[in-house]
Motif scaffolding. Sequence first.
Motif, mmCIF file in Angstrom:
data_model
loop_
_atom_site.group_PDB
_atom_site.id
_atom_site.type_symbol
_atom_site.label_atom_id
_atom_site.label_comp_id
_atom_site.label_asym_id
_atom_site.label_seq_id
_atom_site.Cartn_x
_atom_site.Cartn_y
_atom_site.Cartn_z
ATOM 1 N N CYS A 141 0.845 -1.186 0.000
ATOM 2 C CA CYS A 141 0.000 0.000 0.000
ATOM 3 C C CYS A 141 0.883 1.240 0.000
ATOM 4 O O CYS A 141 1.911 1.286 0.698
ATOM 5 N N ILE A 142 0.489 2.228 -0.779
ATOM 6 C CA ILE A 142 1.154 3.528 -0.796
ATOM 7 C C ILE A 142 0.119 4.583 -0.420
ATOM 8 O O ILE A 142 -0.934 4.689 -1.051
ATOM 9 N N GLY A 143 0.394 5.329 0.639
ATOM 10 C CA GLY A 143 -0.536 6.343 1.105
ATOM 11 C C GLY A 143 -0.487 7.598 0.265
ATOM 12 O O GLY A 143 0.367 7.771 -0.609
ATOM 13 N N TRP A 144 -1.421 8.512 0.543
ATOM 14 C CA TRP A 144 -1.549 9.720 -0.282
ATOM 15 C C TRP A 144 -0.325 10.627 -0.181
ATOM 16 O O TRP A 144 -0.062 11.395 -1.084
ATOM 17 N N VAL B 38 4.917 4.059 2.304
ATOM 18 C CA VAL B 38 4.710 2.677 1.865
ATOM 19 C C VAL B 38 4.391 1.818 3.081
ATOM 20 O O VAL B 38 5.137 1.832 4.076
ATOM 21 N N HIS B 39 3.286 1.088 3.004
ATOM 22 C CA HIS B 39 2.835 0.239 4.104
ATOM 23 C C HIS B 39 2.765 -1.221 3.635
ATOM 24 O O HIS B 39 2.590 -1.489 2.441
ATOM 25 N N PRO B 40 2.834 -2.172 4.573
ATOM 26 C CA PRO B 40 2.761 -3.583 4.185
ATOM 27 C C PRO B 40 1.419 -3.988 3.590
ATOM 28 O O PRO B 40 1.344 -4.942 2.819
ATOM 29 N N ARG C 67 -1.539 0.982 8.667
ATOM 30 C CA ARG C 67 -1.106 2.341 8.423
ATOM 31 C C ARG C 67 -0.257 2.882 9.569
ATOM 32 O O ARG C 67 0.323 3.974 9.452
ATOM 33 N N THR C 68 -0.181 2.134 10.672
ATOM 34 C CA THR C 68 0.703 2.540 11.755
ATOM 35 C C THR C 68 2.160 2.211 11.453
ATOM 36 O O THR C 68 3.058 2.656 12.167
ATOM 37 N N ARG C 69 2.403 1.443 10.413
ATOM 38 C CA ARG C 69 3.765 1.028 10.059
ATOM 39 C C ARG C 69 4.080 1.472 8.632
ATOM 40 O O ARG C 69 3.367 1.126 7.691
ATOM 41 N N ALA C 70 5.150 2.242 8.487
ATOM 42 C CA ALA C 70 5.641 2.623 7.162
ATOM 43 C C ALA C 70 7.050 2.074 6.987
ATOM 44 O O ALA C 70 7.850 2.088 7.933
ATOM 45 N N VAL C 71 7.343 1.579 5.789
ATOM 46 C CA VAL C 71 8.666 0.993 5.520
ATOM 47 C C VAL C 71 9.484 1.871 4.578
ATOM 48 O O VAL C 71 10.583 1.487 4.174
ATOM 49 N N GLY C 72 8.969 3.048 4.246
ATOM 50 C CA GLY C 72 9.674 3.976 3.367
ATOM 51 C C GLY C 72 8.698 4.968 2.784
ATOM 52 O O GLY C 72 7.492 4.944 3.102
#
Length: 388
Positions: free
Chosen positions: A293-296, A300-302, A307-312
């Motif tokens: 998943c890529i937020g607005w 980048v999320h798993p 959405r509490t975790r971003a990996v970049g």
Amino acid sequence: MINLSKLYGLTDAPGDALRYGTAQCAQGPRRPVVVWNATRRCNLRCAHCYADSDDAPADGELTTDEAVTLIDDLAGFGAAVLLISGGEPLLRSDLVELVAHARHAGLRTALSTNATLASTDLAQRLGEAGLSYAGVSFDGTPATHDAFRGARGAYDAATAGLRHFRQANVRVGLRFTLTRDNAADAPAMFDLARREGVDRLCFYHLVATGRGAALDARSLSHSGTRRVLDALIDAAVSAHRTDRPAEVLTVDNHADGPYAYLRLRREDPDAAERSLALLRRQGGNASGERIACIGWRGDVHPDPFWRTRAVGNVRRRPFSAIWSDARQPLLAALRARPAGLTGRCSRCRWLDVCNGNLRARAEAAGDPWGDDPACYLTDAEIDPNRDV
């Protein structure tokens, strides 16, 4: 996703090659389906929204140029599908341009939408731009749907939008999130699908994140979930016997796979073993591996719910580089499952077909590597030393 129709031998579907690992085999490793929340803004205020969207501009959304760069990177990386979601993606004024760019880049593009803004003209332009699929959300019969969506007339507007997509030769599916408040309306979705000529229905288990956290108490009980699964299987089989067969899928609870297999084993043992082989090929939950998943704002999320975790962030580093980084600890841990799982998951006989279910839901319950509270299989059903 668990394709109940496929497990019961009722249908073959366009997504089977991705789901069961036969696609991309010649090109290399299986690439993710990427959900891009293109905007946080939405014209409705749905009770179960994981993005907590509302009708207000959000700061920092990816610009058109940034979105084009993202699309080119995803296409070059070999992403399986780009699913544009929101908020409500139809509120982006550049959506047609971005879909057309994705088509020219060779990237298959789908849409997750409430469809209330899908005018005849917009649906036609999206179809001509190359949109391959639109998943339209419904929450039940008109009164139930409008209550969930927070807007009178939302059901009628969504139905009109669905028709506009179909007239534009865009394949359409129905999306339905199950709660205690609308589970009784689930069979009505089959009636809607028949009336509107829709051949795909996706039933989502509630993930109580975002605004949906307030609905946690309205999640289905374990017994209620089992009743709904039985009703969906019965409806899928019944639809197959008519001239309007449908592809019926469940989403966000991989316990559905073992449950459907155990039921089918009682009904048709040979067919059950073929279905178990499909489930093993699918491999269960794919957060952080075959779903992204890529937020607005570019985070980048798993998966869309974690959405509490971003990996970049794609503004600082291309998605392809983020996703390929073996040193990223959360992605490495997700891809090493079942190692690291605790509780019932760690001793479950179905790990090869469930893969620990949804970690975002486990984290919301207190431990990201503990039990997913939505798993409704009994201790006897998960015991590797018992054959139930």
